[in-house]
Design an enzyme around this catalytic site. Structure first.
Site, PDB file in Angstrom:
ATOM      1  N   TYR A  50       2.609  -9.672 -26.378  1.00  0.00           N
ATOM      2  CA  TYR A  50       1.964  -9.876 -25.080  1.00  0.00           C
ATOM      3  C   TYR A  50       0.896  -8.811 -24.820  1.00  0.00           C
ATOM      4  CZ  TYR A  50       1.096 -10.092 -20.095  1.00  0.00           C
ATOM      5  OH  TYR A  50       0.468 -10.170 -18.869  1.00  0.00           O
ATOM      6  N   HIS A  80     -10.466 -10.538 -13.287  1.00  0.00           N
ATOM      7  CA  HIS A  80      -9.558  -9.893 -12.347  1.00  0.00           C
ATOM      8  C   HIS A  80     -10.291  -9.087 -11.273  1.00  0.00           C
ATOM      9  CE1 HIS A  80      -6.554 -11.227 -15.114  1.00  0.00           C
ATOM     10  NE2 HIS A  80      -5.579 -10.507 -14.601  1.00  0.00           N
ATOM     11  N   ASN A 192      -3.228  -2.588 -15.456  1.00  0.00           N
ATOM     12  CA  ASN A 192      -1.805  -2.669 -15.105  1.00  0.00           C
ATOM     13  C   ASN A 192      -1.342  -1.294 -14.660  1.00  0.00           C
ATOM     14  OD1 ASN A 192       0.487  -4.872 -16.907  1.00  0.00           O
ATOM     15  ND2 ASN A 192      -0.980  -5.304 -15.321  1.00  0.00           N
ATOM     16  N   TYR A 276      13.648  15.071  26.505  1.00  0.00           N
ATOM     17  CA  TYR A 276      13.895  14.949  25.063  1.00  0.00           C
ATOM     18  C   TYR A 276      12.655  15.282  24.238  1.00  0.00           C
ATOM     19  CZ  TYR A 276      18.271  12.357  25.902  1.00  0.00           C
ATOM     20  OH  TYR A 276      19.530  11.976  26.278  1.00  0.00           O
ATOM     21  N   ARG A 279      12.847  19.170  23.978  1.00  0.00           N
ATOM     22  CA  ARG A 279      13.982  19.856  23.364  1.00  0.00           C
ATOM     23  C   ARG A 279      14.481  19.205  22.079  1.00  0.00           C
ATOM     24  NH1 ARG A 279      19.148  17.671  25.968  1.00  0.00           N
ATOM     25  NH2 ARG A 279      18.434  16.396  27.713  1.00  0.00           N
ATOM     26  N   PHE A 325       5.102  -1.449 -13.881  1.00  0.00           N
ATOM     27  CA  PHE A 325       3.924  -1.635 -13.041  1.00  0.00           C
ATOM     28  C   PHE A 325       4.271  -2.008 -11.607  1.00  0.00           C
ATOM     29  CE2 PHE A 325       4.708  -5.458 -15.661  1.00  0.00           C
ATOM     30  CZ  PHE A 325       5.282  -6.253 -14.684  1.00  0.00           C
ATOM     31  N   GLU A 410       4.966 -14.034 -11.775  1.00  0.00           N
ATOM     32  CA  GLU A 410       5.104 -12.790 -11.012  1.00  0.00           C
ATOM     33  C   GLU A 410       5.667 -13.169  -9.648  1.00  0.00           C
ATOM     34  OE1 GLU A 410       1.091 -11.424 -11.348  1.00  0.00           O
ATOM     35  OE2 GLU A 410       1.239 -11.288 -13.529  1.00  0.00           O
TER      36      GLU A 410
END
Length: 513
Positions: A50, A80, A192, A276, A279, A325, A410
Site C-alpha cells: 500500500y 489532495h 499522511n 467564588y 477565593r 496518522f 476511513e
C-alpha cells in the site's frame, strides 16, 4: 537546531517564532536512507504494498505499474490539495514544516533525504507554502493541508516569500532550487500526518501558559482592588486538596500579593468571605494548569512520533499499515484545552462584574467618575460577556463528531483540526476578556487603594504601575478601545506578567513545562 530524534516545545518555538535555522543530523540522514532502501527493494520486487505501488484509500487494491509510480505520487499531491478558506498564519505553516520534517527524520517513512532537506530549505528561507485552513477531518492525518504544504516541493502551489505571495516555481527559482520529482511513497509520506493539528496545538499551548499566568495576575489585581482576603491562597488551604495546579496557582497568587499594605488595612472589615470568582481561583485556574500539563505530555509524545502510513521497519524490512496518522490524541487534547481556557475567561468576566457592580464593590458604578455623565467601563463588560458566550459555542467538542470518508474506508475521523483551530480562537477571546478585567482592576485600584495611599502586593503593584505608564487612569469617558487593545498587547506579549513576576520573585517554574 540539529534535527534528530528529540524536539521539545522550547526548541519548536525557537524555530517557528524565533527563526532559528534547522539542519538535519547525520544520524537522522542515515536512518532515512535505510528506510528508503526498503522502499526501493519493494519497487524492484513483485509484492503489492500500500502506498508504494498501489492506489490510496478505497483504491488500495489497485496495483500501479512501476513505470507510473512517480506519476502516482504527483497525482496524489495535486488531487489532495483541495483545501479552502483563509490561508493559515505563517507561524502555523512554519510549525507544520518543522513537525513534518521531524517525523520523517525518525526514519520510518521511506522518503529520500533530499525530500526532507527540501522541507528544511523552505523553513530556513522563510518560504512558507500557502495552506488553506479548511479541509482536514483529522483521520489520515491532515491530508488536504499537508498536500498544500508539499506542493511547492514539486514547483506547484503558492509560497509566501519576503512578504509576497507568488507562484511556487518563481519562489524556488529565486532561492536557486529546482522542483523535485517525487518517487515511490514520497507523496504519501508527505501528506499522511498530524502536523496541522500538532502545530496549532503547540502554539496554543505556549500562548495558553502565558495566558494562565496572566489570569493569575489579573485575579490578584482584582483581589487587591476589592480589598479581598488573601487567606484562600494560603499553602495550608490548598494542601488539604493538593491538586498540582491548585498548589502552583495559589503559590503564584501569594507571590503577587506578598508585602501588600492593602490586606492589613481591611483586616477588621467584618466581611466573612469573598465571591467564588476570587477565593476559588486556585481551584479553577489550577484545573486549567493541570489540563495544560497534560497537553504538554501529549505533545511530547507527538513530537517524537512517526505519523504517516504505511510504516517502514528497516531492521526487519517490514512495511505495516497502521493508524498512527489518526488525530484522536490531539483532537481530545485540543477539546480539553478549549474547555479549560474558556473557564479562565468565564471566571475572569465574573471578577469584572465584581469590580463594576457598586453593590458588590463599594466603588463607583462601572468605575466611572461622575457616573451618569460618564458610562465608565459599562460596555467593556458587555464585550467580555459576548466573548465568553462565544467561547461556549466554540468549546463544544469537535472530536465527538465523525463523518466517514473515502467510501467508508476511513470510517472514523477525529475532526482534530477543527478543535485545534477553535482553540486558537478561544485563546484570542480569553486574552481580550482578561484585558477587560485588568483594565477594570487598575481603575478600581486607582479609586480605592490608590486614593488611600495604599500599596498593593509587590507583583500587583508592579503590574499596576507598568500599566499606568501606557494607559492613564479614567477621569472621564474617552475612546476606550485603544486602551483595551494596548492592555491586551501587554498581556499577550507577556510583558505585564514578566514585570509582575520580576517584582514578586514568582517562580516561572510554577507553570507547566
Amino acid at each position: 537546531m540539529i534535527l534528530d530524534r528529540q524536539l521539545d516545545l522550547a526548541t519548536f518555538l525557537a524555530v517557528v517564532r524565533g527563526g532559528e535555522p534547522v539542519a538535519l543530523a547525520d544520524a537522522a540522514r542515515e536512518r532515512v536512507r535505510r528506510a528508503r532502501a526498503v522502499v526501493e527493494r519493494i519497487v524492484d520486487g513483485e509484492e503489492a504494498v500500500y502506498g508504494v505501488n498501489t492506489g490510496f484509500g478505497k483504491f488500495a487494491t489497485v496495483r500501479v505499474d512501476r513505470s507510473q509510480l512517480a506519476l502516482l505520487q504527483h497525482n496524489l499531491l495535486v488531487s489532495h490539495a483541495v483545501g479552502v478558506g483563509e490561508s493559515l498564519p505563517s507561524e502555523v505553516v512554519r510549525g507544520m514544516l518543522l513537525l513534518r520534517a521531524q517525523s520523517l527524520a525518525l526514519g520510518h517513512s521511506g522518503v529520500r533525504p533530499e525530500v526532507l532537506e527540501r522541507l528544511l530549505a523552505l523553513l530556513n528561507a522563510r518560504a512558507h507554502p500557502v495552506v488553506p485552513a479548511q479541509g482536514s477531518v483529522g483521520a489520515s492525518g491532515d491530508l488536504a493541508p499537508l498536500a498544500h504544504l508539499a506542493l511547492p516541493l514539486v514547483g506547484l502551489g503558492e509560497v509566501e516569500l519576503s512578504g509576497k505571495v507568488r507562484p511556487a516555481a518563481d519562489a524556488l527559482a529565486e532561492l536557486g532550487l529546482a522542483p523535485l520529482v517525487l518517487e515511490a511513497k514520497e507523496g504519501l509520506a508527505l501528506i499522511n500526518g498530524t502536523q496541522l493539528m500538532g502545530s496549532l496545538l503547540a502554539l496554543a499551548l505556549a500562548d495558553a501558559r502565558t495566558l494562565l499566568g496572566t489570569a493569575n495576575l489579573a485575579a490578584a489585581m482584582t483581589v487587591e482592588a476589592l480589598f479581598g482576603s488573601h487567606r484562600p491562597f494560603s499553602a495550608g488551604v490548598v494542601a488539604l486538596r493538593p491538586h498540582p495546579g491548585a498548589v502552583a496557582v495559589a503559590a503564584e497568587v501569594r507571590a503577587f500579593l506578598r508585602g501588600s499594605a492593602i490586606a492589613p488595612a481591611h483586616a477588621e472589615c467584618g466581611k466573612v468571605q469573598d465571591a467564588y470568582s476570587l477565593r476559588a481561583v486556585p481551584q479553577v485556574h489550577g484545573a486549567t494548569h493541570d489540563a495544560l500539563a497534560q497537553a504538554g505530555r501529549v505533545l511530547a509524545v507527538e513530537f517524537a512520533s512517526v505519523t504517516d502510513n504505511p510504516l517502514i521497519f528497516p531492521d526487519t524490512g517490514e512495511v505495516i499499515s497502521g493508524g498512527n496518522f489518526h488525530g484522536q490524541p490531539l483532537a481530545l487534547t485540543a477539546d480539553a484545552l478549549k474547555v479549560a481556557l474558556s473557564e479562565l475567561g468565564s471566571i475572569s468576566e465574573r471578577r469584572t462584574e465584581q469590580l463594576l457592580n457598586p453593590a458588590l464593590s463599594g466603588l463607583p458604578a462601572f468605575l466611572a467618575p461622575q457616573g451618569g455623565l460618564n458610562s465608565g467601563l459599562m460596555i467593556a463588560q458587555y464585550t467580555a460577556a459576548a466573548l465568553v458566550s462565544e467561547n461556549k459555542v466554540l468549546a463544544h467538542p469537535a472530536s465527538v463528531d465523525s463523518i466517514p470518508t473515502s467510501a467508508n474506508q476511513e470510517d472514523h475521523v477525529s475532526m482534530g483540526a477543527h478543535g485545534a483551530q477553535q482553540l486558537r480562537h478561544i485563546l484570542e477571546n480569553v486574552a481580550s476578556v482578561l484585558a477587560v478585567e485588568v483594565l477594570a482592576a487598575a481603575q478600581a485600584l486607582d479609586l480605592g487603594a490608590g486614593a488611600r495611599g495604599l500599596r498593593a502586593g509587590a507583583g500587583v503593584q508592579a503590574a499596576w504601575e507598568r500599566l499606568r505608564r501606557e494607559v492613564p487612569s479614567l477621569e472621564h469617558d474617552r475612546l476606550y478601545r485603544p486602551d483595551l487593545l494596548r492592555v491586551r498587547e501587554l498581556l499577550v506579549s507577556g510583558e505585564l506578567l514578566r514585570a509582575a513576576r520580576e517584582a514578586a520573585g514568582a517562580d516561572p517554574e510554577l507553570h507547566p513545562a
